[in-house]
Design an enzyme around this catalytic site. Sequence first.
Site, mmCIF file in Angstrom:
data_model
loop_
_atom_site.group_PDB
_atom_site.id
_atom_site.type_symbol
_atom_site.label_atom_id
_atom_site.label_comp_id
_atom_site.label_asym_id
_atom_site.label_seq_id
_atom_site.Cartn_x
_atom_site.Cartn_y
_atom_site.Cartn_z
ATOM 1 N N GLU A 1 -10.092 1.182 4.028
ATOM 2 C CA GLU A 1 -10.374 0.712 2.685
ATOM 3 C C GLU A 1 -10.124 -0.842 2.603
ATOM 4 O O GLU A 1 -11.058 -1.625 2.432
ATOM 5 C CB GLU A 1 -9.466 1.551 1.506
ATOM 6 N N HIS A 2 -8.967 -1.015 3.102
ATOM 7 C CA HIS A 2 -8.474 -2.397 3.288
ATOM 8 C C HIS A 2 -8.220 -2.906 4.438
ATOM 9 O O HIS A 2 -7.321 -2.150 5.174
ATOM 10 C CB HIS A 2 -7.257 -2.868 2.332
ATOM 11 N N HIS B 1 -54.266 14.055 -4.002
ATOM 12 C CA HIS B 1 -53.861 12.570 -3.804
ATOM 13 C C HIS B 1 -55.053 11.846 -3.529
ATOM 14 O O HIS B 1 -55.229 10.813 -4.009
ATOM 15 C CB HIS B 1 -52.595 12.581 -2.683
ATOM 16 N N GLN C 1 0.974 -1.042 0.132
ATOM 17 C CA GLN C 1 0.045 -0.010 -0.077
ATOM 18 C C GLN C 1 0.794 1.453 0.172
ATOM 19 O O GLN C 1 0.526 2.363 -0.588
ATOM 20 C CB GLN C 1 -1.003 -0.135 1.327
ATOM 21 N N ASP D 1 -6.591 -6.795 -4.971
ATOM 22 C CA ASP D 1 -6.276 -5.743 -6.056
ATOM 23 C C ASP D 1 -6.324 -6.355 -7.568
ATOM 24 O O ASP D 1 -6.569 -5.353 -8.545
ATOM 25 C CB ASP D 1 -4.940 -5.104 -5.658
ATOM 26 N N HIS E 1 1.890 2.637 -3.367
ATOM 27 C CA HIS E 1 0.940 3.481 -4.264
ATOM 28 C C HIS E 1 1.303 4.783 -4.341
ATOM 29 O O HIS E 1 1.149 5.549 -5.505
ATOM 30 C CB HIS E 1 -0.560 3.429 -3.618
#
Length: 435
Positions: A322-323, A415, A255, A356, A258
């Site tokens: 996220e992970h 209505h 990670q 991934d 990235h």
Amino acid sequence: MKAINNPAESKWPQLAERSAIKQAKLMDLVNKVFYDIRKKGDKAVLKYARQFDGFSADNFTVANETIEAASQQVPEQLKQAIALAKNNIVKFHFSQKEEIVKVETSPGVVCWRESRPIEKVGIYVPGGTAPLFSTVLMLAVPAKIAGCKEIVLCTPPDKEGAIHPAILYAANLAGVTQLFAVGGIQAIGALSSGTESIPKVEKIFGPGNQYVMAAKHAAQYYGTAIDMPAGPSEVLVIVDETCRPSFVAADLLSQAEHGPDSEVVLLSDNKKVIKEINNELDIQLASLPRKEIAEKALKNSRAILFKDIGTCIRFSNVYAPEHLILAVENPVLRSREVISAGSIFLGNYSCESAGDYASGTNHTLPTSGHAKAYSGVSLDSFVKKITFQQLSEEGIASIGTAVETMAEAEELFAHKNAMALRVGEVLNLKMYENS
């Protein structure tokens, strides 16, 4: 990694905060770019592509011949890997198709729901420092399964305006209908407003840096939906003495490489294990080609020692990663305590890299704590759910009086009248049948 020992629970929200560019300044830039693109179209897109990315070409449209020719530049082994990944992604997302279930809520009142594809979608594929062709598969494959008619892809090119052949190959394989060599704020702005070349889409998908995420937020003000807030990548790993320190260090670095704004967090109930993982980080980091990027991410990362794994998981739920990797004893059992996470990886052999690329689950996931309210991309992301109801004469008799009563109580007499007319007709029919 910064070491923290048993922080008080009152400190958890602060520890769960992500680093961010000053939002006011960032949104000023985004709004300026969007305004220019709306007024000047392609001309503005080219201006910002040159300003931000050093783009030197005169055109950002990628021709079909260029896309098809890319196949010759992709090694056969990579093609086979992409084919395996695509097959697993198809299997997992195809299984998400829902059967139509009709429910009779009251006698003569039948309700159900059906899916319809979003006809025109835009997918954003980051490509600044790494050619993320896997993201092409993660977004275009479920879009194709859902039945989206137009799949428009934007990805940043290199200085010469070229796109990595693996991205082009994956796009062709997955069913992308149009491809543009443009990235960043200007790509999201073009997809939101439309230009002479780039069509306006109905929904934008894909991860990106903080600039892209801010642009996606702005897109919603231009009538374009987004998948979720998906910014810089992040992982949170929870470990105990049963973990494999070398595996954990590799996951953290996967990670960190990235980008310098990636988030990496390690939680454990064991001080010795944290030390072993830090030693492994030093060893593995030394040989990484993207060492400098990973080092910058690790400087903002932290290893936190808690009294037990239960407390680690409670902190994780506040962080909402996220992970999330659970490299602990009985990971499946422990996962039941997890409330918020984009995707969970269970046990020592379930590396985040599998998700991934090739396990089949989608890697486009909510970041920055948004996993508390958002899900990752799925087949549902590419469709609209339309509800249906069909009332017979029996249905009017079943719920008509209730509808009239409620409409009158809300002082919405049109209505009430819409139902009253039908109730009257049904009563007249019954009287006629009984006469």
